[in-house]
Motif scaffolding. Sequence first.
Motif, PDB file in Angstrom:
ATOM      1  N   SER A  93      -1.219 -10.247  -3.100  1.00 13.12           N
ATOM      2  CA  SER A  93      -1.245  -9.044  -3.932  1.00 13.12           C
ATOM      3  C   SER A  93      -2.538  -8.985  -4.734  1.00 13.12           C
ATOM      4  O   SER A  93      -3.227  -9.990  -4.931  1.00 13.12           O
ATOM      5  CB  SER A  93      -0.054  -9.038  -4.898  1.00 13.12           C
ATOM      6  OG  SER A  93      -0.216 -10.038  -5.891  1.00 13.12           O
ATOM      7  N   SER A  94      -2.840  -7.787  -5.255  1.00 17.25           N
ATOM      8  CA  SER A  94      -4.002  -7.611  -6.120  1.00 17.25           C
ATOM      9  C   SER A  94      -3.895  -8.479  -7.359  1.00 17.25           C
ATOM     10  O   SER A  94      -4.888  -9.064  -7.824  1.00 17.25           O
ATOM     11  CB  SER A  94      -4.140  -6.141  -6.541  1.00 17.25           C
ATOM     12  OG  SER A  94      -4.430  -5.324  -5.442  1.00 17.25           O
ATOM     13  N   CYS A 119      -5.007 -11.430   5.716  1.00 16.92           N
ATOM     14  CA  CYS A 119      -4.590 -10.046   5.480  1.00 16.92           C
ATOM     15  C   CYS A 119      -4.049  -9.387   6.741  1.00 16.92           C
ATOM     16  O   CYS A 119      -3.724  -8.202   6.736  1.00 16.92           O
ATOM     17  CB  CYS A 119      -5.732  -9.224   4.909  1.00 16.92           C
ATOM     18  SG  CYS A 119      -7.272  -9.239   5.839  1.00 16.92           S
ATOM     19  N   LEU A 128      -1.629  -7.021   3.686  1.00  7.82           N
ATOM     20  CA  LEU A 128      -2.044  -6.619   2.350  1.00  7.82           C
ATOM     21  C   LEU A 128      -2.196  -5.105   2.305  1.00  7.82           C
ATOM     22  O   LEU A 128      -2.628  -4.495   3.288  1.00  7.82           O
ATOM     23  CB  LEU A 128      -3.383  -7.264   1.976  1.00  7.82           C
ATOM     24  CG  LEU A 128      -3.419  -8.775   1.719  1.00  7.82           C
ATOM     25  CD1 LEU A 128      -4.840  -9.200   1.395  1.00  7.82           C
ATOM     26  CD2 LEU A 128      -2.481  -9.177   0.598  1.00  7.82           C
ATOM     27  N   ALA A 132      -4.987  -4.330  -2.510  1.00  5.29           N
ATOM     28  CA  ALA A 132      -5.257  -5.761  -2.418  1.00  5.29           C
ATOM     29  C   ALA A 132      -6.493  -6.040  -1.567  1.00  5.29           C
ATOM     30  O   ALA A 132      -7.281  -6.945  -1.876  1.00  5.29           O
ATOM     31  CB  ALA A 132      -4.035  -6.486  -1.846  1.00  5.29           C
TER      32      ALA A 132
END
Length: 276
Positions: A93-94, A119, A128, A132
């Motif tokens: 996640s971001s 990813c 992702l 992200a």
Amino acid sequence: MNYLPLAPIGSTPLRVLTIAGSDSGGGAGVQADLRTCNLLGVHALCAVTAVTVQNSVGVKDFHKVPGDVVAAQIEVVCDDIGLQAAKTGMLASSDIIEAVAQSWHDHGAGIPLVVDPVCASMHGDSLLDHAALDSLRAELFPLATLVTPNLHEVRLLVGIDVVDATTQADAARALHSLGPQWALIKGGHLQGSASSTDVLFDGNDFHEFETPRVDTGHDHGAGDTLAAATACALAHGYTVPDAVAFAKAWVTECLRAAYPLGHGHGPVSAMFRLQP
């Protein structure tokens, strides 16, 4: 192949930190990183970013660890134990990506960082979201010594479908422009040749690493293993090209030793190292 030197018995070995997700099937993620480090004589530290529900067939679900908890794991091992290199895997996640980037600003000065930008699945599915991916490009890549995507991840990150040597070089240039010191475009998923060629680029020069393609359906964890072995070599003071060359030889042997597991893809195996 030549292995990394071992620390004398009873002395503290070099340390490598893996910042990655846990694989319940034991084939990839933190588990693959720990195996690689241990069998290369390096003490592995870990900051777990996610707990996955997966087996040899695929990822069924995952639970993200809060970003502040990921950052706290990094902080405590850096402050107490210290490390000579690190690598990232699944960051999920971001929030986690930004926490890792801030932690590296705070604790990672001068320490080599290998970013394996997990990813995309081995089938090419995105793991992702766009936010992200943006965080990876903007926050983490500029801190990386080396970024090591597979070809599915290259497409998501820089929008280039790698189909031959020309597009592989184009992808290396595009990836390097995002800020890492070095960009590695792996050729393991580039089918149609008897060899597997990885291309490394530092903004000026290209380095190619070619090995015979290993005919196996069991390659789970190959990317994690390559990144972890590279980090181990960097911890020993290898240059980036020499570290990548070592890791390429290591993962090729791991592919040769891969074994079936469950009903899907088995893992690459570093256990060949235990053979006489």
